[in-house]
Scaffold this active site. Structure first.
Site, PDB file in Angstrom:
ATOM      1  N   ASN A   9      44.127  62.270  94.600  1.00 27.80           N
ATOM      2  CA  ASN A   9      45.565  62.545  94.605  1.00 27.80           C
ATOM      3  C   ASN A   9      46.180  61.773  95.775  1.00 27.80           C
ATOM      4  OD1 ASN A   9      48.127  63.615  94.697  1.00 27.80           O
ATOM      5  ND2 ASN A   9      47.488  65.647  95.390  1.00 27.80           N
ATOM      6  N   LYS A  11      49.169  61.294  96.595  1.00 26.34           N
ATOM      7  CA  LYS A  11      50.437  61.825  97.120  1.00 26.34           C
ATOM      8  C   LYS A  11      51.428  60.663  97.305  1.00 26.34           C
ATOM      9  CE  LYS A  11      47.890  65.634  99.004  1.00 26.34           C
ATOM     10  NZ  LYS A  11      47.815  66.736  99.922  1.00 26.34           N
ATOM     11  N   HIS A  96      50.783  71.402  91.798  1.00 30.89           N
ATOM     12  CA  HIS A  96      50.232  71.201  93.146  1.00 30.89           C
ATOM     13  C   HIS A  96      51.032  72.040  94.151  1.00 30.89           C
ATOM     14  CE1 HIS A  96      49.168  69.349  96.938  1.00 30.89           C
ATOM     15  NE2 HIS A  96      48.058  68.970  96.330  1.00 30.89           N
ATOM     16  N   GLU A  98      52.180  71.410  96.928  1.00 30.52           N
ATOM     17  CA  GLU A  98      53.315  70.730  97.555  1.00 30.52           C
ATOM     18  C   GLU A  98      54.521  70.686  96.608  1.00 30.52           C
ATOM     19  OE1 GLU A  98      51.134  67.244  98.747  1.00 30.52           O
ATOM     20  OE2 GLU A  98      50.083  68.436 100.254  1.00 30.52           O
ATOM     21  N   GLU A 167      42.620  75.028  94.739  1.00 25.46           N
ATOM     22  CA  GLU A 167      42.976  74.509  96.054  1.00 25.46           C
ATOM     23  C   GLU A 167      43.570  75.635  96.894  1.00 25.46           C
ATOM     24  OE1 GLU A 167      43.578  69.930  95.996  1.00 25.46           O
ATOM     25  OE2 GLU A 167      45.504  70.901  95.787  1.00 25.46           O
ATOM     26  N   GLY A 173      45.252  69.776 103.482  1.00 27.58           N
ATOM     27  CA  GLY A 173      45.812  69.074 104.643  1.00 27.58           C
ATOM     28  C   GLY A 173      45.370  69.698 105.952  1.00 27.58           C
ATOM     29  N   SER A 213      40.940  69.389 102.008  1.00 29.38           N
ATOM     30  CA  SER A 213      40.199  68.825 103.148  1.00 29.38           C
ATOM     31  C   SER A 213      38.783  68.357 102.801  1.00 29.38           C
ATOM     32  CB  SER A 213      40.177  69.819 104.316  1.00 29.38           C
ATOM     33  OG  SER A 213      41.502  70.105 104.722  1.00 29.38           O
TER      34      SER A 213
HETATM   35  P1  PGA Z   1      43.668  67.033 101.286  1.00 30.56           P
HETATM   36  O1  PGA Z   1      44.645  67.292 100.041  1.00 30.56           O
HETATM   37  O2  PGA Z   1      42.359  66.547 100.704  1.00 30.56           O
HETATM   38  O3  PGA Z   1      44.346  65.982 102.096  1.00 30.56           O
HETATM   39  O4  PGA Z   1      43.505  68.339 101.995  1.00 30.56           O
HETATM   40  C1  PGA Z   1      44.143  67.830  98.845  1.00 30.56           C
HETATM   41  C2  PGA Z   1      45.247  67.965  97.850  1.00 30.56           C
HETATM   42  O5  PGA Z   1      46.379  68.269  98.244  1.00 30.56           O
HETATM   43  O6  PGA Z   1      45.039  67.802  96.637  1.00 30.56           O
END
Ligand code: PGA
Length: 255
Positions: A9, A11, A96, A98, A167, A173, A213
């Site tokens: 992903n 982003k 997601h 976000e 998640e 993050g 992460s």
């Molecule tokens: P991250 O993000 O691996 O940077 O923690 C995962 C995600 O948001 O899918």
């Protein structure tokens, strides 16, 4: 066991098209050598066409980070599932955290899943609790409700085509992922709720990923102890050296 599934992903990264093409190309080349792993990259919409390989490539697929609820029309800023399909996308990340943070409700997520399934694409549906209280176990109640709301509109015959990405929001993050034994415990719970909602056979087969992460160093224990079918990777998916190593590790695991 089925093939593993690793989804990058991206982003809102990287900041230039040249870099996007370079990263995609390196991942595609690496994917040619993988024996038991499918790789999906989900770049920002504007990079999808330029990062998609010209030829079909066995283990390498294109993804998108969202899709509209609506099939067409006056919806400024939106992109439909059909448009994504037309340019070669196969997987669409839905719900997601976000996006949920910006107001996407379970109801909207549910409609988006239907829009994606109706178009013949695979929804990668993100679920996860904001906080975890090991003592009270309240996160399990939250997850059960979220799964029920999110998959409310999905028919039994389509349920097996969904990819679930667990998640836990507190691990997205962050500096550390969730502990692999907790991932195992929680994904067993998720399959159980899925079994109650649809049926045990579907729940056993549905692809469940972990995200939050993940990097090349922790991928092995997350996958082998957490026993997930794959990973949804954020930051590490645009860190090309780390991501290629993560793919190598994932492909070498037997469990
Ligand atoms: P991250 O993000 O691996 O940077 O923690 C995962 C995600 O948001 O899918």
């Amino acid at each position: 066991m089925n093939k593993k599934l690793i989804i990058g992903n991206w982003k809102m990264n990287p900041s230039s098209l040249e870099e996007a093409k370079d990263i995609a190309n390196k991942i595609r080349l690496m994917s040619e050598g993988l024996r038991q792993t499918d790789v999906v990259i989900a770049p920002p919409y504007v990079y999808i066409s330029s990062t998609k390989p010209k030829e079909e490539s066995g283990n390498f697929f294109m993804g998108a980070q969202s899709a509209s609820v609506d099939p067409e029309g006056a919806h400024t800023g939106e992109v439909s599932a059909k448009m994504l399909k037309d340019i070669g996308v196969q997987y669409v990340i839905i719900g997601h955290s976000e996006q949920r943070e910006r107001g996407e409700t379970d109801e909207v997520v549910s409609k988006k899943i239907s829009a994606v399934l109706d178009t013949g694409l695979i929804p990668v549906v993100c679920i996860g609790e904001k906080t975890r209280d090991q003592e009270s176990g309240a996160h399990y109640d939250f997850l059960r409700d979220q799964i029920k709301q999110t998959f409310a509109s999905v028919e039994k015959k389509s349920a097996k085509d969904i990819v679930i990405a667990y998640e836990p929001i507190w691990a997205v993050g962050a500096t550390e992922p969730m502990a692999p034994d907790q991932i195992l415990e929680t994904t067993i719970f998720i399959r159980k709720v899925f079994a109650d909602l649809f049926d045990p056979k579907i729940a056993k087969k549905v692809t469940v990923l972990y995200g939050g992460s993940v990097n090349f160093k922790n991928a092995e224990s997350i996958m082998s102890v957490g026993k997930v079918d794959g990973l949804l990777v954020g930051r590490e998916s645009v860190n090309i050296t780390g991501f290629l190593e993560l793919l190598r590790v994932a492909d070498s695991l037997q469990y």
